[in-house]
Design a protein around this motif. Structure first.
Motif, PDB file in Angstrom:
ATOM      1  N   CYS A  34      -9.342   0.514  -3.421  1.00 21.58           N
ATOM      2  CA  CYS A  34      -9.317   1.895  -2.908  1.00 21.58           C
ATOM      3  C   CYS A  34      -9.879   2.845  -3.961  1.00 21.58           C
ATOM      4  O   CYS A  34     -11.047   3.201  -3.921  1.00 21.58           O
ATOM      5  N   HIS A  55      -2.770  -1.911  -3.640  1.00 23.07           N
ATOM      6  CA  HIS A  55      -4.093  -2.071  -3.053  1.00 23.07           C
ATOM      7  C   HIS A  55      -5.200  -1.417  -3.877  1.00 23.07           C
ATOM      8  O   HIS A  55      -6.362  -1.502  -3.519  1.00 23.07           O
ATOM      9  N   HIS A  70       0.866  -1.174   0.000  1.00 21.51           N
ATOM     10  CA  HIS A  70       0.000   0.000   0.000  1.00 21.51           C
ATOM     11  C   HIS A  70       0.907   1.230   0.000  1.00 21.51           C
ATOM     12  O   HIS A  70       1.546   1.494  -1.005  1.00 21.51           O
ATOM     13  N   ARG A  90     -14.951   4.942   7.199  1.00 23.08           N
ATOM     14  CA  ARG A  90     -14.051   5.387   8.265  1.00 23.08           C
ATOM     15  C   ARG A  90     -14.661   6.570   8.997  1.00 23.08           C
ATOM     16  O   ARG A  90     -15.721   7.045   8.671  1.00 23.08           O
ATOM     17  N   TRP A 108     -12.198   9.405  -3.363  1.00 21.93           N
ATOM     18  CA  TRP A 108     -10.951   8.732  -2.951  1.00 21.93           C
ATOM     19  C   TRP A 108     -11.289   7.253  -2.813  1.00 21.93           C
ATOM     20  O   TRP A 108     -11.179   6.510  -3.777  1.00 21.93           O
TER      21      TRP A 108
HETATM   22 MO   LIG Z   1      -7.255   4.038   0.238  1.00 26.32          MO
END
Ligand SMILES: [Mo]
Ligand SMILES: Nc1nc2c(c(=O)[nH]1)N[C@H]1C(S)=C(S)[C@@H](COP(=O)(O)OP(=O)(O)OC[C@H]3O[C@@H](n4cnc5c(=O)[nH]c(N)nc54)[C@H](O)[C@@H]3O)O[C@H]1N2
Ligand SMILES: Nc1nc2c(c(=O)[nH]1)N[C@H]1C(S)=C(S)[C@@H](COP(=O)(O)OP(=O)(O)OC[C@H]3O[C@@H](n4cnc5c(=O)[nH]c(N)nc54)[C@H](O)[C@@H]3O)O[C@H]1N2
Ligand code: SF4
Length: 807
Positions: free
Chosen positions: A166, A162, A140, A686, A379
């Motif tokens: 993502c 990754h 990552h 998150r 993102w």
């Molecule tokens: Mo990410």
């Protein structure tokens, strides 16, 4: 004899117990002479944003504080907890070797020499049978810059990040519409923003963003959060638009519908900076000079003044809405085609798809256009395996209201011209050290299946399991955690079992440690030096993260770059030698000479590219931790972009090359949709203090909510009370897991929410109070391999059946 920075610092650090700890501590030789005592510039890596912070030592106490002068100042709970990761009780202390079966988590400590030699002798065996391309590195943020150098020196093209889990969806959109790249290449000019729409985006990372937004707040910026759940930022200020998961494209296309039908767009901007005026033939391709038997291949527009078809570069007054005949070819402007597409998404129709009332869609579209707002460009966008269309629509909306490269619109980041560590061309591999290697003939695995955006790990799993396009036998998992990162846990486990070699490089026991043959303990960012680009700023800037600490006592962690280079050297010594990496660096203390050499080469390259003396750059990096080459300033619109036409392509010509639709449209997600009263969408995300790294620290771990959020109406209907235990069962894979419920209005009806990466951990090495990490669920375990074609963006949302099992 030269005293190594490392051994010098080693004298100064000891094991502490909390983030505010009293320990004897001194800045290193170099540091003491060059900057304010007790403050070391660091690039924070408690998430991948890489903000500027200081490690401060005041009166014997250490803590992290933001570097406020830095172009990307970092201040958040996670950076504040960094020292708790440094001296974490569960920090990996020595290399480990697997004793039981893969997945059992039975590991035994071994010394570095044995570990490196055993790994490389296994690699030699694998390479002799299957070729170096059978070795894959997945990673990552950590060593992301170094990875091409490491992989290419070993001889494999396969360094696979990754990204498909993502940002591949939003990156694909940026590529098509703006000719831009990964997330930091485009972002809102928050400082001057008037109206910002966030689609599935939380203001979770600091990145200077919050500070910049504060300026806009003083001027009355409005923030809108389109999200099935209300994140902390949405709760703090702004409007929350609860949407049905996986339907963002329909919502945004309906906004386009309103803006086009009510003529709320910026006509002169569109004509000048986008390809809306291009004439499109019935087969979907643009009309060119060649089509009219003229010389040249330029795209044509209809010039109202000239009453003729003219190259888009030369037209004085191109028509936006024109349809007609061009030498027997029926053509129509791209703008009219966009109108046709948007006509399929009337707010009343979109409401039925996305669950947002038509009146709300209309109001937000009008507010957005009147304010010349900006929609954040995405993102983490691998949510429903249909997300790239949403971000294509979002970028189109920005273009329609004239918000690209304008004040308060999107900026296109100025590149820092940071050189690559290694580049693989068809005739040779060149490296930062000045060395060259023969070309790598094998093609990387992921882009054979997903040509538009690289770094699709699921394609690696396919290669492991099917041996196609060629076998993969060894996997290095470097500072990344496939179990909380990727989709389809069962497939992942099967693939890990099928490999001949699995190596994990990490700082704490992530779940894949249980599946590794060898585990190598890495330095955390505070323990190594790193020269890097400043990502989250419009400006062209670089930063130097200083090595501030040695590992705490008892932790024999080593720089992962060294560990990987040593494995490479022991496996293919001649290739390592060709790039200047020789046996002398086996001595860990001499390795920093190699690191210094690489740093010198980078600085030389930057100095040449910007025509600035190397010494000036180095001095600033030593004193303040950063250097700015060029400042971005807003303009009336973009310069030449890297799209095919150089313009903003609201009608994507690159998409045509891929055989994709040139305009966005909404597609149904690939997971089974919920249809019964006990069936739900399971979404995740998150918030400010939630990250994989921070979840290991005690202050964050004890703050994190590991419950499943459920709307009070759903809870009432199912007889579920706050705090009850429920069982979730994946509608598509039947996976079952239990968690407690949090009944809250902050999640839309019919949707469940959990934080990702903070619960459902299983490594046997997790012990003591950190066993709380086992509580809650890992949402990835409910998913299958749902991937977008072309860019491989995964779907990390899923759907589940809910059953109450206890109080
Ligand atoms: Mo990410
Ligand atoms: N605190 C913290 N900050 C971080 C990181 C971290 O781990 N922790 N990691 C960094 C990284 S690698 C990344 S990529 C970024 C990610 O940062 P963001 O892109 O902001 O992603 P998340 O913070 O996960 O927020 C995703 C939001 O999308 C919502 N969502 C889920 N499904 C859908 C949907 O179908 N439609 C819509 N509209 N919304 C949906 C979720 O409820 C959640 O609120 O953060 C970076 N910063
Ligand atoms: N369900 C779901 N899945 C997701 C996401 C989501 O929101 N929901 N987000 C996606 C996104 S945006 C991303 S970027 C990925 C992120 O997935 P990862 O790449 O797995 O996540 P990271 O947060 O970077 O943490 C990776 C690992 O780095 C380790 N680590 C910390 N410091 C160091 C160090 O100095 N050296 C080394 N070698 N290791 C270190 C940590 O212990 C952790 O095991 O996950 C994706 N997967
Ligand atoms: S957002 Fe926070 S955790 Fe991430 S790099 Fe910046 S300061 Fe560190």
């Amino acid at each position: 004899m030269k005293i190594s920075r490392r051994s010098f610092i080693a004298l100064a650090t000891t094991l502490g117990a909390a983030s505010l700890i009293k320990i004897p501590w001194k800045p290193s030789e170099k540091q003491a002479s060059s900057r304010t005592e007790g403050k070391i510039p660091i690039m924070c890596n408690m998430c991948g944003a890489g903000c500027g912070v200081y490690l401060v030592n005041r009166n014997g106490k250490m803590y992290v504080e933001p570097n406020l002068e830095h172009p990307q100042p970092g201040l958040c709970a996670r950076s504040a907890a960094a020292l708790q990761l440094w001296n974490h009780p569960l920090r990996l202390k020595k290399p480990l070797k697997r004793m039981g079966e893969r997945g059992e988590g039975k590991l035994q400590e071994i010394d570095w020499e044995t570990a490196l030699n055993e790994i490389s002798s296994k690699l030699k065996e694998i390479i002799s049978k299957y070729g170096p391309e059978s070795v894959v590195f997945t990673y990552h943020d950590f060593y992301a810059w170094h990875m091409p150098l490491i992989a290419f020196t070993l001889g494999t093209p396969n360094h696979v990040q990754h990204a498909s889990c993502c940002h591949n969806a939003s990156t694909y959109a940026r590529t098509l519409v703006l000719g831009a790249g990964g997330p930091p290449t485009v972002d809102p000019d928050y400082e001057r923003a008037r109206y910002v729409i966030f689609v599935g985006r939380v203001l979770n990372a600091a990145m200077g963003m919050v500070q910049r937004l504060n300026k806009a707040r003083e001027a009355g910026v409005k923030l809108v959060y389109v999200d099935p759940r209300m994140g902390n930022a949405a709760m703090a200020d702004g409007e929350w638009v609860p949407i049905i998961p996986g339907t963002d494209a329909a919502f945004l296309l309906a906004m386009i519908n309103v803006i086009l039908s009510e003529k709320l767009y910026d006509e002169s901007f569109i004509k000048k900076y986008t390809n809306a005026t291009f004439l499109i033939k019935p087969d979907g391709t643009p009309l060119t000079e060649k089509d009219l038997g003229r010389e040249g291949t330029d795209y044509l527009v209809y010039d109202i003044d000239a009453k003729d078809f003219v190259s888009y570069r030369k037209a004085k007054n191109p028509a936006l809405e024109w349809e007609g005949d061009a030498s027997g070819i029926r053509v129509k402007t791209a703008f009219l085609l966009l109108k046709d597409r948007a006509a399929l998404y009337k707010p009343e129709d979109a409401e039925k798809i996305c669950g947002v009332p038509a009146e709300t869609i209309k109001r937000i579209a009008r507010e957005f256009a009147n304010a010349k707002g900006v929609i954040e460009d995405g993102w983490w966008s691998s949510k429903n395996a249909n997300d790239s269309d949403a971000f294509r629509a979002a970028l189109t909306l920005n273009a329609l209201v004239g918000s690209v490269e304008t004040p308060g619109g999107l900026y296109v980041k100025l590149g820092s011209k940071f050189p690559a560590s290694a580049t693989a061309a068809t005739d040779k591999v060149t490296t930062i050290t000045g060395g060259t290697l023969p070309p790598i003939t094998a093609k990387r695995i992921d882009t054979q299946k997903y040509p538009a955006v690289p770094h699709v790990f699921d394609a690696v799993l396919d290669a492991i399991l099917e041996g196609k396009p060629y076998p993969v036998k060894a996997l290095f998992i470097v500072g990344t955690e496939p179990f909380t990162r990727d989709v389809n846990t069962e497939k992942l486990k099967k693939a890990l079992k099928a490999l001949d070699l699995v190596v994990v490089i990490d700082v704490v026991p992530n779940d894949s440690v249980d599946w590794a043959d060898y585990v190598l303990p890495d330095n955390i960012f505070l323990e190594r030096e790193e020269l890097a680009e400043v990502k989250w700023t419009p400006h062209a800037a670089i930063q130097l993260s200083h090595k501030a600490l040695d590992p705490p006592q008892g932790v024999d962690a080593r720089n992962g770059f060294w560990a990987m280079m040593e494995i490479v050297r022991r496996t293919v010594p001649e290739r390592a030698k060709a790039i200047g990496y020789t046996e002398e660096y086996a001595d860990y203390h001499r390795f920093e000479e190699f690191e210094d050499y690489v740093k010198k080469k980078i600085l030389e390259s930057l100095s040449k590219a910007w025509n600035v003396p190397s010494g000036d750059i180095e001095k600033a990096l030593n004193n303040k931790g950063f250097y700015i080459f060029k400042l971005w300033v807003p303009k009336p619109g973009p310069g030449t972009l890297s799209t095919k036409s150089g313009l903003i392509e609201i009608y994507s010509l690159k998409a045509l090359d891929y055989g994709d639709d040139p305009l966005p449209k909404w597609k149904t997600p690939k997971y089974t949709l919920p249809s019964k009263p006990d069936e739900f969408y399971l979404v995740n995300g998150r918030d400010q203090y939630v990250s994989a790294h921070a979840a290991w620290t005690w202050s964050v771990s004890s703050l994190v909510d590991r419950r499943v959020w459920m709307n009070p109406k759903d809870a009432g209907r199912l007889g579920i009370k706050d705090g009850d235990i429920v069982e979730l069962e994946g509608l598509d894979n039947g996976f079952k897991a239990r968690a407690r419920v949090k009944v809250t209005n902050r999640v839309r009806e019919g949707v469940l929410f959990v934080y990702n990466r903070v619960g459902g951990r299983f490594s046997k090495l997790i012990s003591g109070q950190y066993q709380v990490l086992r509580e809650g669920i890992n949402p990835n375990m409910f998913t299958l391999s749902w991937l977008e074609p072309l860019n491989g963006s995964t779907g990390l949302n899923s759907t589940v059946r809910v059953r109450r099992v206890g109080a």
